[in-house]
Design a protein around this motif. Structure first.
Motif, PDB file in Angstrom:
ATOM      1  N   THR A  43       0.844  -1.199   0.000  1.00  0.00           N
ATOM      2  CA  THR A  43       0.000   0.000   0.000  1.00  0.00           C
ATOM      3  C   THR A  43       0.879   1.248   0.000  1.00  0.00           C
ATOM      4  N   SER A  83       2.464   1.704  -3.429  1.00  0.00           N
ATOM      5  CA  SER A  83       1.470   2.208  -4.370  1.00  0.00           C
ATOM      6  C   SER A  83       1.241   3.708  -4.183  1.00  0.00           C
ATOM      7  N   GLU A 106     -12.203  -4.927  -1.004  1.00  0.00           N
ATOM      8  CA  GLU A 106     -11.080  -3.992  -1.044  1.00  0.00           C
ATOM      9  C   GLU A 106     -10.166  -4.302  -2.230  1.00  0.00           C
ATOM     10  N   ARG A 121      -9.456  -1.657  -5.373  1.00  0.00           N
ATOM     11  CA  ARG A 121      -8.089  -1.221  -5.689  1.00  0.00           C
ATOM     12  C   ARG A 121      -7.708  -1.638  -7.105  1.00  0.00           C
ATOM     13  N   GLU A 179       0.228  -2.790  -7.039  1.00  0.00           N
ATOM     14  CA  GLU A 179      -1.235  -2.916  -6.967  1.00  0.00           C
ATOM     15  C   GLU A 179      -1.681  -4.339  -7.323  1.00  0.00           C
TER      16      GLU A 179
END
Length: 190
Positions: free
Chosen positions: A31, A34, A65, A69, A50
């Motif tokens: 995360t 990204s 989720e 994403r 990702e």
């Protein structure tokens, strides 16, 4: 450039955490990668992060989720005209659905990846072929399944990567078994 190298290093750290099955840590690391990638001039690494983060979130049983994403990342890759990144993200999104036995939904992602002709020589394309074949077979569209799985077998055979050869042959054999054609299934399953 230092910032780009740091983002790549952190992506590899996240990848290592996935391999070590440290999924919560990997999710946090990926995360962060990204989030920082675009500013560091590492958009490609951001898309890789990702895709891997999507896999991690599916494995952590956080499919909503993961889907959100991946959808956003697919849109960004498409806008950037990054066919490889888009195909990789589409395959990841499709696999998230395939593993949940949502074959009709998964197939749409694999077909979108297969429409990206510029990646037809890449492994991601062969993976999309193989996975589309699984979906077609489970949906009873056996002629389509055999056609794409035969192409996947040829693509993997040409690359000589044993695990992919075994998987693609096994899936084509499974398709023939589902078609109740054991004589055609057996050579692939052996």
């Amino acid at each position: 450039d230092r910032a780009r190298l740091e983002v790549r290093r952190d992506y590899l750290r996240g990848y290592e955490q996935v391999v070590r099955n440290q999924l919560d840590r990997a999710a946090a690391t990926l995360t962060a990668v990204s989030t920082r990638a675009d500013a560091a001039g590492a958009a490609g690494t951001g898309r890789e992060a990702e895709a891997l983060l999507g896999q991690v979130l599916y494995r952590l049983d956080r499919p909503d989720e993961a889907n959100a994403r991946l959808t956003a990342a697919i849109d960004r890759a498409h806008a950037a005209r990054d066919d490889y990144g888009e195909a990789s993200l589409l395959v990841t999104a499709g696999m998230g659905r395939l593993t949940r036995k949502r074959f009709d939904d998964a197939l749409g992602y694999f077909e979108r990846a297969l429409a990206l002709e510029s990646v037809s020589g890449d492994m991601v394309y062969a993976t999309a072929l193989s996975n589309a074949g699984i979906c077609y077979a489970r949906l009873g569209e056996f002629d389509k399944a055999v056609a794409v799985q035969t192409r996947a077998v040829a693509a993997y055979d040409a690359r000589q990567i044993p695990i992919y050869i075994e998987q693609s042959h096994g899936e084509l054999g499974n398709t023939y078994a589902l078609m109740e054609e054991p004589a055609k299934a057996l050579p692939y399953l052996e």
